[in-house]
Motif scaffolding. Structure first.
Motif, PDB file in Angstrom:
ATOM      1  N   LEU A 146      -2.640 -20.274  -3.466  1.00 10.43           N
ATOM      2  CA  LEU A 146      -3.320 -20.888  -2.328  1.00 10.43           C
ATOM      3  C   LEU A 146      -3.861 -19.764  -1.455  1.00 10.43           C
ATOM      4  N   GLY A 147      -5.147 -19.819  -1.152  1.00  7.97           N
ATOM      5  CA  GLY A 147      -5.772 -18.826  -0.283  1.00  7.97           C
ATOM      6  C   GLY A 147      -6.399 -19.504   0.920  1.00  7.97           C
ATOM      7  N   ILE A 148      -6.163 -18.936   2.102  1.00 12.79           N
ATOM      8  CA  ILE A 148      -6.641 -19.507   3.357  1.00 12.79           C
ATOM      9  C   ILE A 148      -7.305 -18.417   4.188  1.00 12.79           C
ATOM     10  N   ARG A 149      -8.359 -18.798   4.903  1.00 13.90           N
ATOM     11  CA  ARG A 149      -9.019 -17.884   5.851  1.00 13.90           C
ATOM     12  C   ARG A 149      -9.107 -18.595   7.199  1.00 13.90           C
ATOM     13  N   ILE A 150      -8.739 -17.889   8.268  1.00 13.13           N
ATOM     14  CA  ILE A 150      -8.895 -18.443   9.614  1.00 13.13           C
ATOM     15  C   ILE A 150     -10.338 -18.207  10.053  1.00 13.13           C
ATOM     16  N   ASN A 186     -10.530 -12.342  11.483  1.00 12.55           N
ATOM     17  CA  ASN A 186     -10.691 -11.946  10.075  1.00 12.55           C
ATOM     18  C   ASN A 186      -9.368 -12.006   9.318  1.00 12.55           C
ATOM     19  N   TYR A 187      -8.578 -13.042   9.622  1.00 10.91           N
ATOM     20  CA  TYR A 187      -7.292 -13.245   8.961  1.00 10.91           C
ATOM     21  C   TYR A 187      -7.510 -14.026   7.675  1.00 10.91           C
ATOM     22  N   SER A 188      -6.925 -13.521   6.610  1.00 15.56           N
ATOM     23  CA  SER A 188      -6.862 -14.317   5.379  1.00 15.56           C
ATOM     24  C   SER A 188      -5.512 -14.071   4.730  1.00 15.56           C
ATOM     25  N   SER A 189      -5.026 -15.112   4.039  1.00 19.33           N
ATOM     26  CA  SER A 189      -3.735 -14.987   3.377  1.00 19.33           C
ATOM     27  C   SER A 189      -3.795 -15.591   1.987  1.00 19.33           C
ATOM     28  N   ILE A 190      -2.918 -15.104   1.143  1.00 20.99           N
ATOM     29  CA  ILE A 190      -2.749 -15.625  -0.207  1.00 20.99           C
ATOM     30  C   ILE A 190      -1.263 -15.913  -0.384  1.00 20.99           C
ATOM     31  N   ILE A 191      -0.968 -17.115  -0.874  1.00 20.89           N
ATOM     32  CA  ILE A 191       0.409 -17.488  -1.193  1.00 20.89           C
ATOM     33  C   ILE A 191       0.454 -17.787  -2.683  1.00 20.89           C
ATOM     34  N   THR A 192       1.410 -17.164  -3.368  1.00 24.34           N
ATOM     35  CA  THR A 192       1.619 -17.469  -4.782  1.00 24.34           C
ATOM     36  C   THR A 192       3.063 -17.924  -4.973  1.00 24.34           C
ATOM     37  N   VAL A 193       3.248 -18.797  -5.954  1.00 29.54           N
ATOM     38  CA  VAL A 193       4.538 -19.402  -6.230  1.00 29.54           C
ATOM     39  C   VAL A 193       4.853 -19.166  -7.703  1.00 29.54           C
ATOM     40  N   HIS A 194       6.018 -18.578  -7.990  1.00 29.51           N
ATOM     41  CA  HIS A 194       6.365 -18.161  -9.353  1.00 29.51           C
ATOM     42  C   HIS A 194       7.747 -18.676  -9.740  1.00 29.51           C
ATOM     43  N   PRO A 195       7.893 -19.206 -10.953  1.00 30.62           N
ATOM     44  CA  PRO A 195       9.224 -19.659 -11.392  1.00 30.62           C
ATOM     45  C   PRO A 195      10.142 -18.469 -11.642  1.00 30.62           C
ATOM     46  N   GLU A 196      11.407 -18.660 -11.347  1.00 27.86           N
ATOM     47  CA  GLU A 196      12.423 -17.660 -11.650  1.00 27.86           C
ATOM     48  C   GLU A 196      13.767 -18.384 -11.781  1.00 27.86           C
ATOM     49  N   VAL A 197      14.766 -17.667 -12.227  1.00 21.70           N
ATOM     50  CA  VAL A 197      16.105 -18.222 -12.344  1.00 21.70           C
ATOM     51  C   VAL A 197      16.971 -17.572 -11.269  1.00 21.70           C
ATOM     52  N   ILE A 198      17.623 -18.411 -10.458  1.00 22.50           N
ATOM     53  CA  ILE A 198      18.510 -17.932  -9.402  1.00 22.50           C
ATOM     54  C   ILE A 198      19.886 -18.540  -9.672  1.00 22.50           C
ATOM     55  N   SER A 247       0.858 -12.840   1.242  1.00 21.10           N
ATOM     56  CA  SER A 247       0.250 -11.604   1.731  1.00 21.10           C
ATOM     57  C   SER A 247      -0.870 -11.973   2.703  1.00 21.10           C
ATOM     58  N   PHE A 248      -1.237 -11.001   3.537  1.00 24.44           N
ATOM     59  CA  PHE A 248      -2.289 -11.255   4.521  1.00 24.44           C
ATOM     60  C   PHE A 248      -3.024  -9.961   4.832  1.00 24.44           C
ATOM     61  N   VAL A 249      -4.201 -10.140   5.423  1.00 21.96           N
ATOM     62  CA  VAL A 249      -4.951  -9.050   6.037  1.00 21.96           C
ATOM     63  C   VAL A 249      -5.528  -9.617   7.330  1.00 21.96           C
ATOM     64  N   VAL A 250      -5.544  -8.798   8.381  1.00 25.83           N
ATOM     65  CA  VAL A 250      -6.038  -9.256   9.677  1.00 25.83           C
ATOM     66  C   VAL A 250      -6.519  -8.060  10.492  1.00 25.83           C
TER      67      VAL A 250
END
Length: 185
Positions: free
Chosen positions: A102-106, A115-127, A138-141
């Motif tokens: 998912l990527g979003i820009r304000i 100039n804020y933008s973020s990326i969210i990634t979701v990954h399977p794992e075993v806990i 992650s973001f940049v601003v």
């Protein structure tokens, strides 16, 4: 990225692959990782809801969509009191249900995150031997006038940490209650 966090090789690989930001001179960037004891499909069902961020983001009181839930759609988010803002206008830049990105820009609002933008990634794992999820945001601003890069990153990271912690709480509570079907309404 920042904070001197020691990252696992897998975390670093996902960040290099999915969290590329064009960093300009007066900007800061970072990436945060949260491990959640809930299956990936459950966590993704919350994250992907660009139209309902208040399901897990504690500072969002209301969200009004403009258009459908596709790339380029815009949401107007009302922010709860206590933060230095009341509204934020955000555009959906990326929504990949296969890769869980998912990527979003304000694009507007009464705050200082330019100039804020973020990326969210979701990954399977075993806990602990059970299905779990690694979430990376992650973001940049831009660094606002009168602030340092460190101050700006610290502020944004604190907001993201709070959101990721809330995402973990909501997801893990749903998983414990046996609600393993994705949220789709």
């Amino acid at each position: 990225m920042m904070n001197g966090d020691s990252r696992s090789a897998l975390e670093a690989q996902y960040i290099r692959r999915h969290h590329k930001h064009e960093l300009r001179e007066n900007q800061c960037t970072s990436a945060l990782v949260k491990h959640i004891k809930a299956p990936v499909h459950l966590v993704w069902s919350l994250v992907r809801r660009f139209d309902q961020p208040q399901k897990y983001k504690p500072f969002v009181s209301r969200c009004i969509m403009q258009g459908d839930l596709g790339i380029g759609s815009v949401r107007e988010v009302n922010v709860k009191s206590g933060l230095p803002a009341t509204t934020s206008t955000e555009r959906l830049e990326q929504l990949d249900d296969e890769e869980h990105i998912l990527g979003i820009r304000i694009v507007g609002g009464d705050h200082r995150l330019r100039n804020y933008s973020s990326i969210i990634t979701v990954h399977p794992e075993v806990i602990e031997g059970r299905p779990g999820t690694m979430v990376i945001e992650s973001f940049v601003v831009d660094v606002p006038d009168g602030n340092t890069k460190d101050e700006t990153c610290y502020f944004v990271e604190a907001l993201i940490r709070c959101n990721l912690s809330s995402l973990a709480d909501v997801s893990e509570r749903m998983a414990v209650q046996g609600r393993t079907d994705p949220i789709n309404h």
